[in-house]
Scaffold this active site. Structure first.
Site, mmCIF file in Angstrom:
data_model
loop_
_atom_site.group_PDB
_atom_site.id
_atom_site.type_symbol
_atom_site.label_atom_id
_atom_site.label_comp_id
_atom_site.label_asym_id
_atom_site.label_seq_id
_atom_site.Cartn_x
_atom_site.Cartn_y
_atom_site.Cartn_z
ATOM 1 N N ALA A 48 0.788 -1.242 0.000
ATOM 2 C CA ALA A 48 0.000 0.000 0.000
ATOM 3 C C ALA A 48 0.815 1.283 0.000
ATOM 4 O O ALA A 48 0.246 2.367 -0.025
ATOM 5 C CB ALA A 48 -0.905 0.010 1.235
ATOM 6 N N TYR A 52 1.011 1.548 -7.508
ATOM 7 C CA TYR A 52 -0.411 1.240 -7.696
ATOM 8 C C TYR A 52 -1.159 0.998 -6.387
ATOM 9 O O TYR A 52 -2.345 1.301 -6.279
ATOM 10 C CB TYR A 52 -0.563 0.035 -8.627
ATOM 11 C CG TYR A 52 -0.583 0.433 -10.082
ATOM 12 C CD1 TYR A 52 -1.638 1.181 -10.587
ATOM 13 C CD2 TYR A 52 0.443 0.082 -10.953
ATOM 14 C CE1 TYR A 52 -1.681 1.566 -11.920
ATOM 15 C CE2 TYR A 52 0.413 0.460 -12.292
ATOM 16 C CZ TYR A 52 -0.656 1.203 -12.767
ATOM 17 O OH TYR A 52 -0.694 1.598 -14.080
ATOM 18 N N GLU A 74 8.656 -1.264 4.539
ATOM 19 C CA GLU A 74 9.462 -0.067 4.314
ATOM 20 C C GLU A 74 10.459 0.122 5.447
ATOM 21 O O GLU A 74 10.249 -0.391 6.546
ATOM 22 C CB GLU A 74 8.539 1.156 4.217
ATOM 23 C CG GLU A 74 7.508 1.073 3.092
ATOM 24 C CD GLU A 74 8.125 1.080 1.702
ATOM 25 O OE1 GLU A 74 9.294 1.478 1.575
ATOM 26 O OE2 GLU A 74 7.446 0.685 0.738
ATOM 27 N N ALA A 139 5.167 -5.852 -5.092
ATOM 28 C CA ALA A 139 6.272 -6.052 -6.035
ATOM 29 C C ALA A 139 7.502 -6.228 -5.170
ATOM 30 O O ALA A 139 7.859 -5.333 -4.413
ATOM 31 C CB ALA A 139 6.423 -4.848 -6.956
ATOM 32 N N TYR A 234 9.240 -9.092 -20.881
ATOM 33 C CA TYR A 234 8.188 -9.047 -19.862
ATOM 34 C C TYR A 234 7.172 -10.189 -20.016
ATOM 35 O O TYR A 234 7.260 -11.183 -19.302
ATOM 36 C CB TYR A 234 7.478 -7.672 -19.869
ATOM 37 C CG TYR A 234 6.745 -7.453 -18.567
ATOM 38 C CD1 TYR A 234 7.295 -6.689 -17.559
ATOM 39 C CD2 TYR A 234 5.518 -8.081 -18.317
ATOM 40 C CE1 TYR A 234 6.649 -6.547 -16.335
ATOM 41 C CE2 TYR A 234 4.872 -7.939 -17.103
ATOM 42 C CZ TYR A 234 5.429 -7.166 -16.122
ATOM 43 O OH TYR A 234 4.794 -7.041 -14.909
ATOM 44 N N VAL A 273 5.965 4.545 -14.403
ATOM 45 C CA VAL A 273 7.223 4.636 -13.678
ATOM 46 C C VAL A 273 6.950 4.403 -12.192
ATOM 47 O O VAL A 273 6.298 5.216 -11.537
ATOM 48 C CB VAL A 273 7.870 6.024 -13.868
ATOM 49 C CG1 VAL A 273 9.215 6.077 -13.159
ATOM 50 C CG2 VAL A 273 8.019 6.341 -15.343
ATOM 51 N N THR A 274 7.417 3.277 -11.691
ATOM 52 C CA THR A 274 7.376 3.027 -10.249
ATOM 53 C C THR A 274 8.733 2.429 -9.895
ATOM 54 O O THR A 274 9.532 2.133 -10.784
ATOM 55 C CB THR A 274 6.266 2.024 -9.854
ATOM 56 O OG1 THR A 274 6.579 0.761 -10.439
ATOM 57 C CG2 THR A 274 4.888 2.466 -10.277
HETATM 58 P P1 NAD Z 1 5.956 -0.603 -6.137
HETATM 59 O O1 NAD Z 1 7.356 -1.046 -6.046
HETATM 60 O O2 NAD Z 1 5.678 0.854 -6.275
HETATM 61 O O3 NAD Z 1 5.123 -1.104 -4.841
HETATM 62 C C1 NAD Z 1 5.356 -2.322 -4.224
HETATM 63 C C2 NAD Z 1 4.669 -2.378 -2.872
HETATM 64 O O4 NAD Z 1 4.902 -3.675 -2.305
HETATM 65 C C3 NAD Z 1 5.212 -1.368 -1.830
HETATM 66 O O5 NAD Z 1 4.138 -0.898 -1.055
HETATM 67 C C4 NAD Z 1 6.121 -2.225 -0.958
HETATM 68 O O6 NAD Z 1 6.283 -1.761 0.383
HETATM 69 C C5 NAD Z 1 5.332 -3.528 -0.970
HETATM 70 N N1 NAD Z 1 6.140 -4.699 -0.614
HETATM 71 C C6 NAD Z 1 7.183 -5.240 -1.271
HETATM 72 N N2 NAD Z 1 7.611 -6.357 -0.615
HETATM 73 C C7 NAD Z 1 6.803 -6.500 0.459
HETATM 74 C C8 NAD Z 1 6.719 -7.450 1.502
HETATM 75 N N3 NAD Z 1 7.542 -8.497 1.574
HETATM 76 N N4 NAD Z 1 5.779 -7.275 2.460
HETATM 77 C C9 NAD Z 1 4.918 -6.211 2.420
HETATM 78 N N5 NAD Z 1 4.943 -5.302 1.441
HETATM 79 C C10 NAD Z 1 5.871 -5.447 0.476
HETATM 80 O O7 NAD Z 1 5.321 -1.449 -7.304
HETATM 81 P P2 NAD Z 1 4.173 -1.185 -8.388
HETATM 82 O O8 NAD Z 1 4.831 -0.881 -9.682
HETATM 83 O O9 NAD Z 1 3.107 -0.316 -7.870
HETATM 84 O O10 NAD Z 1 3.626 -2.670 -8.553
HETATM 85 C C11 NAD Z 1 2.529 -3.175 -7.835
HETATM 86 C C12 NAD Z 1 1.860 -4.238 -8.691
HETATM 87 O O11 NAD Z 1 1.354 -3.623 -9.880
HETATM 88 C C13 NAD Z 1 2.822 -5.340 -9.139
HETATM 89 O O12 NAD Z 1 2.154 -6.574 -9.138
HETATM 90 C C14 NAD Z 1 3.153 -4.932 -10.556
HETATM 91 O O13 NAD Z 1 3.545 -6.011 -11.371
HETATM 92 C C15 NAD Z 1 1.815 -4.362 -11.003
HETATM 93 N N6 NAD Z 1 1.885 -3.471 -12.167
HETATM 94 C C16 NAD Z 1 2.845 -2.518 -12.252
HETATM 95 C C17 NAD Z 1 2.928 -1.751 -13.411
HETATM 96 C C18 NAD Z 1 3.988 -0.693 -13.573
HETATM 97 O O14 NAD Z 1 4.247 -0.279 -14.684
HETATM 98 N N7 NAD Z 1 4.568 -0.221 -12.513
HETATM 99 C C19 NAD Z 1 2.000 -1.922 -14.445
HETATM 100 C C20 NAD Z 1 1.001 -2.862 -14.283
HETATM 101 C C21 NAD Z 1 0.951 -3.658 -13.158
#
Ligand code: NAD
Length: 387
Positions: A48, A52, A74, A139, A234, A273-274
């Site tokens: 969270a 996303y 975090e 992620a 990918y 972009v994340t």
């Molecule tokens: P992000 O890196 O911004 O967020 C990841 C989140 O996971 C963070 O809140 C982090 O604290 C949490 N996290 C990681 N390991 C953890 C753990 N062991 N325990 C608890 N929390 C944990 O990533 P994002 O890009 O927002 O990706 C989130 C999802 O969305 C993923 O499944 C990703 O594949 C999918 N997604 C991303 C994109 C993109 O372009 N970024 C596009 C489509 C789908």
């Protein structure tokens, strides 16, 4: 202390607390400007704190007026180092959510563990009542199996044959050839273990077992497909295999939730972009070109716009509009034929000399810096801040 961006490879190792707060505030302002949504009232978001997951939490709180429980992993600040951006984002979110009202709690710990699942269930039982929406947005580079204790790693590799393509260094704006190694079977299985649907299913089983899911509950896990240009990296690579596992697990969760009239969906989102996506070779160049094309067409979206549209036009308004595999497609604008064709046309021509003309590499870099709280015009970065 005074905080400036610090880079190690593609990673930024510093975060600006006030900048992170600004990032959260802007997303909240956006959803408030869009209006309320009649939707879920008790939402659990796993992952969270950034990207996303954070955007989903903001929409749930400030548009649907839900109570939220957010799980993330975090790091707090130390004497010499700032906290991670997600840590500051959580603090900022909590501050703004307090003004909004309702129950909002963030749990910091390993979502893959049984302990954090139990802690979350206690919170739900004691403070929330039953959950009507579970968002799975993790992620992570690794996962410790909660039963065997074995640690699995996810890798970003191709499958079958090595893959040659080009990629963008968004710090130097140089485009170079890149060779992506093919993964071993062990690496493929490891990536599925970490980024596939096993843990999503474990969460849903634990929540159901504890009787904290409301009748009609919905759960979503986020996925990505993208363009043929990035398929070897990918969709047909290790991460793509993990995402296909999500599709399978969503079917299994659907069966499990039947008696509750619950539903599980994979939502395919736009490439953005994340912290997770900026580390993927080839994809960074594709995203930069895609941003340019979509901005020119006036259809560009960030995480918050994507999540607002997901809630307002798919989950709680309009229709789910599922694809042939039963997935929600909020990547519809990215996948539009005209958008994809223009990206392909540019892909062959783009090089280090013309990268700023043919792509939005600068926008990519700006978005990347904002993830860490840098580059906001209304913040004076020369001032000392408490970390
Ligand atoms: P992000 O890196 O911004 O967020 C990841 C989140 O996971 C963070 O809140 C982090 O604290 C949490 N996290 C990681 N390991 C953890 C753990 N062991 N325990 C608890 N929390 C944990 O990533 P994002 O890009 O927002 O990706 C989130 C999802 O969305 C993923 O499944 C990703 O594949 C999918 N997604 C991303 C994109 C993109 O372009 N970024 C596009 C489509 C789908």
């Amino acid at each position: 202390m005074r905080i400036e961006p610090k880079f190690r490879g593609f990673i930024c190792t510093a975060a600006h607390p006030i900048g992170c707060e600004e990032n959260v505030r802007e997303q909240i302002e956006y959803v408030k400007s869009k209006g309320e949504i009649e939707g879920a009232k008790n939402v659990l978001i796993i992952g969270a704190s950034t990207g996303y997951g954070l955007a989903s939490r903001i929409v749930a709180t400030f548009s649907t007026g839900a109570n939220t429980l957010g799980i993330s992993f975090e790091k707090e600040a130390s004497e010499k180092r700032t906290a991670t951006p997600g840590w500051y984002n959580n603090k900022a979110f909590e501050k703004f959510a307090k003004e909004q009202g309702g129950f909002h709690k963030s749990i910091n710990g390993d979502a893959f563990s049984n302990e954090i699942k139990a802690e979350a269930i206690d919170e739900i039982k004691n403070n929330m009542g039953k959950i009507d929406l579970v968002i799975y947005s993790l992620a992570s580079p690794r996962r410790k199996d909660p039963v065997s204790g074995e640690v699995y790693s996810s890798v970003l590799k191709t499958i079958g044959e090595d893959f040659k393509s080009k990629t963008l260094d968004f710090h130097s704006f140089k485009i170079s050839d890149v060779e992506v190694e093919r993964a071993t079977e062990e690496e493929i299985q490891g990536t599925i273990k970490v980024m596939g649907g096993e843990d999503w299913k474990l969460w849903m089983e634990a929540l159901k077992e504890a009787d904290v899911l409301k009748e009609g509950v919905r759960t979503l896990a986020y996925s990505y497909i993208g363009s043929e240009l990035t398929y070897p990296m990918y969709n047909n690579g290790t991460i793509g295999m993990a995402k296909k596992d999500l599709d399978e697990k969503s079917n299994e969760i659907n069966l499990m939730l039947k008696d509750l009239k619950g539903e599980a969906y994979v939502s395919v989102n736009k490439g953005l972009v994340t912290q997770a996506s900026s580390a993927i070779p080839v994809v960074s160049l594709y995203i930069s070109i895609m941003f340019k094309v979509m901005k020119e067409k006036g259809i560009h979206e960030g995480c918050i716009e994507q999540c607002y549209r997901l809630f307002s036009e798919r989950l709680y308004g309009g229709e789910l509009a599922l694809d042939e595999a039963g997935r929600i497609r909020i990547d519809d604008l990215e996948m539009r034929e005209d958008v994809q064709q223009e990206i392909k046309d540019i892909w062959d021509k783009v090089n280090s000399e013309n990268v700023k003309e043919y792509s939005d590499a600068e926008g990519f870099r700006e978005d990347f810096l904002k993830l860490f709280g840098f580059g906001f015009e209304n913040i004076d970065y020369t001032k000392d801040v408490e970390i």
